[in-house]
Design a protein around this motif. Sequence first.
Motif, PDB file in Angstrom:
ATOM      1  N   LEU A  78       0.829  -1.211   0.000  1.00 25.48           N
ATOM      2  CA  LEU A  78       0.000   0.000   0.000  1.00 25.48           C
ATOM      3  C   LEU A  78       0.862   1.259   0.000  1.00 25.48           C
ATOM      4  CD1 LEU A  78      -2.886  -0.969   2.434  1.00 25.48           C
ATOM      5  CD2 LEU A  78      -3.096  -0.441   0.000  1.00 25.48           C
ATOM      6  N   ASP A  79       1.924   1.260   0.803  1.00 24.79           N
ATOM      7  CA  ASP A  79       2.847   2.404   0.834  1.00 24.79           C
ATOM      8  C   ASP A  79       3.458   2.630  -0.549  1.00 24.79           C
ATOM      9  OD1 ASP A  79       2.435   2.930   3.543  1.00 24.79           O
ATOM     10  OD2 ASP A  79       4.174   1.753   4.173  1.00 24.79           O
ATOM     11  N   ARG A  80       3.871   1.549  -1.196  1.00 24.17           N
ATOM     12  CA  ARG A  80       4.484   1.647  -2.519  1.00 24.17           C
ATOM     13  C   ARG A  80       3.487   2.204  -3.536  1.00 24.17           C
ATOM     14  NH1 ARG A  80       4.530  -0.415  -7.210  1.00 24.17           N
ATOM     15  NH2 ARG A  80       3.029  -2.064  -6.777  1.00 24.17           N
ATOM     16  N   LEU A  81       2.263   1.653  -3.532  1.00 22.85           N
ATOM     17  CA  LEU A  81       1.239   2.125  -4.464  1.00 22.85           C
ATOM     18  C   LEU A  81       0.886   3.594  -4.223  1.00 22.85           C
ATOM     19  CD1 LEU A  81      -1.143  -0.966  -4.478  1.00 22.85           C
ATOM     20  CD2 LEU A  81       0.210  -0.112  -6.403  1.00 22.85           C
ATOM     21  N   ALA A  82       0.779   3.977  -2.958  1.00 27.95           N
ATOM     22  CA  ALA A  82       0.453   5.367  -2.634  1.00 27.95           C
ATOM     23  C   ALA A  82       1.538   6.310  -3.148  1.00 27.95           C
ATOM     24  CB  ALA A  82       0.268   5.522  -1.124  1.00 27.95           C
ATOM     25  N   ARG A  83       2.799   5.939  -2.937  1.00 26.18           N
ATOM     26  CA  ARG A  83       3.904   6.773  -3.440  1.00 26.18           C
ATOM     27  C   ARG A  83       3.850   6.876  -4.954  1.00 26.18           C
ATOM     28  NH1 ARG A  83       6.887   4.051   0.099  1.00 26.18           N
ATOM     29  NH2 ARG A  83       7.723   2.656  -1.497  1.00 26.18           N
ATOM     30  N   THR A  84       3.670   5.737  -5.610  1.00 28.27           N
ATOM     31  CA  THR A  84       3.639   5.697  -7.075  1.00 28.27           C
ATOM     32  C   THR A  84       2.513   6.552  -7.636  1.00 28.27           C
ATOM     33  OG1 THR A  84       4.563   3.469  -7.080  1.00 28.27           O
ATOM     34  CG2 THR A  84       3.404   4.147  -9.066  1.00 28.27           C
ATOM     35  N   GLN A  85       1.351   6.504  -6.999  1.00 27.75           N
ATOM     36  CA  GLN A  85       0.176   7.213  -7.506  1.00 27.75           C
ATOM     37  C   GLN A  85       0.038   8.631  -6.955  1.00 27.75           C
ATOM     38  OE1 GLN A  85      -3.399   4.826  -7.274  1.00 27.75           O
ATOM     39  NE2 GLN A  85      -2.274   2.969  -7.769  1.00 27.75           N
ATOM     40  N   GLY A  86       0.888   8.980  -6.000  1.00 24.15           N
ATOM     41  CA  GLY A  86       0.826  10.323  -5.428  1.00 24.15           C
ATOM     42  C   GLY A  86      -0.396  10.570  -4.563  1.00 24.15           C
ATOM     43  N   VAL A  87      -0.853   9.530  -3.868  1.00 16.98           N
ATOM     44  CA  VAL A  87      -2.017   9.648  -2.988  1.00 16.98           C
ATOM     45  C   VAL A  87      -1.653   9.113  -1.610  1.00 16.98           C
ATOM     46  CG1 VAL A  87      -3.678   9.443  -4.883  1.00 16.98           C
ATOM     47  CG2 VAL A  87      -2.943   7.388  -3.684  1.00 16.98           C
ATOM     48  N   LYS A  88      -2.561   9.255  -0.681  1.00 15.79           N
ATOM     49  CA  LYS A  88      -2.368   8.714   0.672  1.00 15.79           C
ATOM     50  C   LYS A  88      -2.876   7.267   0.720  1.00 15.79           C
ATOM     51  CE  LYS A  88      -1.454  12.786   2.606  1.00 15.79           C
ATOM     52  NZ  LYS A  88      -0.787  13.252   3.738  1.00 15.79           N
ATOM     53  N   VAL A  89      -2.296   6.490   1.633  1.00 14.81           N
ATOM     54  CA  VAL A  89      -2.742   5.108   1.837  1.00 14.81           C
ATOM     55  C   VAL A  89      -4.228   5.082   2.195  1.00 14.81           C
ATOM     56  CG1 VAL A  89      -2.513   3.088   3.336  1.00 14.81           C
ATOM     57  CG2 VAL A  89      -0.469   4.185   2.419  1.00 14.81           C
ATOM     58  N   ALA A  90      -4.669   6.024   3.007  1.00  9.40           N
ATOM     59  CA  ALA A  90      -6.086   6.063   3.403  1.00  9.40           C
ATOM     60  C   ALA A  90      -6.990   6.183   2.182  1.00  9.40           C
ATOM     61  CB  ALA A  90      -6.330   7.218   4.368  1.00  9.40           C
ATOM     62  N   TRP A  91      -6.571   6.969   1.186  1.00 10.09           N
ATOM     63  CA  TRP A  91      -7.383   7.118  -0.021  1.00 10.09           C
ATOM     64  C   TRP A  91      -7.471   5.796  -0.767  1.00 10.09           C
ATOM     65  CZ3 TRP A  91      -7.060   6.472  -5.245  1.00 10.09           C
ATOM     66  CH2 TRP A  91      -8.104   7.002  -5.996  1.00 10.09           C
TER      67      TRP A  91
END
Length: 67
Positions: free
Chosen positions: A23-36
């Motif tokens: 989730l952390d990796r995906l959030a960084r890649t997509q420029g969003v927060k994990v909560a989103w």
Amino acid sequence: MGKDGRDAERVTTTLTKRQKAELDRLARTQGVKVAWLIRRAIERYLEHEAGGPMLPLELEGGEDVKR
């Protein structure tokens, strides 16, 4: 969910270290927060179970993506 949180409830869960790291990796890649990402995944699951969309989620651009 409103910005002021009046239409929100907090939920706590436990993830594996692998799940959280992904989730952390995906959030960084997509420029969003994990909560989103989690809210998006839950919304998609609920829509699937209900047989169709419940409410629109803006998936590209827009204010909610930046959360």
